[in-house]
Enzyme design. Structure first.
Site, short mmCIF file in Angstrom:
data_model
loop_
_atom_site.label_atom_id
_atom_site.label_comp_id
_atom_site.label_asym_id
_atom_site.label_seq_id
_atom_site.Cartn_x
_atom_site.Cartn_y
_atom_site.Cartn_z
N CYS A 15 0.87 -1.18 0.00
CA CYS A 15 0.00 0.00 0.00
C CYS A 15 0.90 1.23 0.00
CB CYS A 15 -0.96 -0.02 1.19
SG CYS A 15 -0.17 -0.01 2.81
N ASN A 18 2.35 1.57 4.24
CA ASN A 18 2.73 0.30 4.90
C ASN A 18 2.51 0.39 6.41
OD1 ASN A 18 5.68 -1.79 5.38
ND2 ASN A 18 3.62 -2.45 4.94
N CYS A 20 -1.17 0.76 7.38
CA CYS A 20 -2.60 0.43 7.55
C CYS A 20 -2.99 -0.82 6.76
CB CYS A 20 -3.49 1.61 7.14
SG CYS A 20 -3.33 3.05 8.22
N ARG A 21 -3.20 -0.67 5.47
CA ARG A 21 -3.79 -1.77 4.68
C ARG A 21 -2.86 -2.96 4.49
NH1 ARG A 21 -5.17 2.03 -0.22
NH2 ARG A 21 -3.24 2.91 0.61
N SER A 22 -1.62 -2.72 4.02
CA SER A 22 -0.78 -3.88 3.69
C SER A 22 -0.29 -4.68 4.91
CB SER A 22 0.37 -3.49 2.75
OG SER A 22 1.26 -2.58 3.33
N ASP A 134 -8.07 3.55 1.26
CA ASP A 134 -7.15 4.06 2.28
C ASP A 134 -7.97 4.53 3.50
OD1 ASP A 134 -5.26 5.40 3.77
OD2 ASP A 134 -4.47 6.56 2.08
P1 4NP Z 1 -1.76 2.79 4.10
O1 4NP Z 1 -2.42 4.14 4.70
O2 4NP Z 1 -1.26 3.13 2.72
O3 4NP Z 1 -2.91 1.84 4.09
O4 4NP Z 1 -0.65 2.40 5.06
C1 4NP Z 1 -1.72 5.36 4.71
C2 4NP Z 1 -0.89 5.64 5.78
C3 4NP Z 1 -0.20 6.83 5.81
C4 4NP Z 1 -0.35 7.74 4.78
C5 4NP Z 1 -1.19 7.45 3.73
C6 4NP Z 1 -1.86 6.26 3.68
N1 4NP Z 1 0.33 8.97 4.84
O5 4NP Z 1 0.16 9.79 3.90
O6 4NP Z 1 1.10 9.24 5.78
#
Ligand code: 4NP
Length: 171
Positions: A15, A18, A20-22, A134
Site C-alpha cells: 500500500c 505500509n 494500515c492496509r498492507s 485508504d
Molecule cells: P496505508 O495508509 O497506505 O494503508 O498504510 C496510509 C498511511 C499513511 C499515509 C497514507 C496512507 N500517509 O500519507 O502518511
C-alpha cells in the site's frame, strides 16, 4: 502428492504507507496460512510505495481493530525496493495508485507481471469495492471496512494460489 521440501511461495502486500492496509493484509494472510497448516510453504510480507513511515509499527487504530479480530500486527514499515521484484512471486497492490507506482518500479515486463490487484479478489460488496480504500483519514468504520475486505480477499487469493495452474511458482 509431492512431499519434497519446497521453497516457500512469497507474497508481498503493498500500500502507500505500509502502516494500515498492507500490514493488515499480511496479518490476515499469515493467520489463514497458519490455520491451514501451510506455514512452511509461504512467506508473507508487506511494504509501502512511500518511505513516509519507515520503521514504524502499523497505525494504532489499525492495530486496535485488527486485535479485536485476533490479529497482532507487529510489522515494521518499509519501502518497496527493487530486489522485492526478484524475491517475491506475487506483489499485491491495494489500489490503482499503488499498482501504477509498482509498475514504474518494475525493471522488466517479467517483474511487472508479478503485480496483481487485491481488488480482483474481493467478492464482498463487489459492486462497490474493486480496491481497498485508504482508511488513514477515515473513522473506525473505515478500518472495519478494510478488515472486512481483506479477510474476504485473502481467503479468495489463497484459494487461487493453491489451485492456480498459472501461478508463477507452484506451491
Ligand atoms: P496505508 O495508509 O497506505 O494503508 O498504510 C496510509 C498511511 C499513511 C499515509 C497514507 C496512507 N500517509 O500519507 O502518511
Amino acid at each position: 502428492m509431492n512431499h519434497h521440501k519446497q521453497s516457500p511461495f512469497k507474497v508481498l502486500f503493498v500500500c502507500l504507507g505500509n502502516i494500515c492496509r498492507s500490514p493488515a493484509a499480511q496479518g490476515v494472510m499469515q493467520q489463514l496460512v497458519d490455520e491451514k497448516g501451510l506455514t512452511d510453504r509461504f512467506f508473507i510480507d508487506s511494504a509501502g510505495t512511500s518511505g513516509y513511515h519507515n520503521g514504524d509499527l502499523p497505525d494504532r487504530r489499525m492495530r486496535v481493530h485488527a486485535r479485536q479480530r485476533g490479529y497482532e500486527l507487529t510489522h515494521r514499515s518499509r519501502r518497496v525496493e527493487g530486489s522485492d521484484f526478484e524475491q517475491f512471486h506475487m506483489i499485491v497492490a491495494m489500489d490503482n495508485a499503488n499498482a501504477a507506482d509498482l509498475r514504474r518500479m518494475a525493471a522488466t515486463p517479467q517483474e511487472a507481471s508479478k503485480i496483481v490487484m487485491m481488488g480482483d479478489y474481493i467478492r464482498l460488496m463487489r459492486n462497490h469495492y474493486d480496491y481497498v480504500p485508504d482508511p488513514y483519514y477515515e473513522g473506525s468504520e473505515g478500518f472495519e471496512l478494510v478488515l472486512d475486505l481483506l479477510e474476504d480477499a485473502c481467503d479468495n487469493l489463497l484459494t487461487h494460489i493453491l489451485s492456480s495452474e498459472d501461478t508463477p511458482h507452484r506451491v
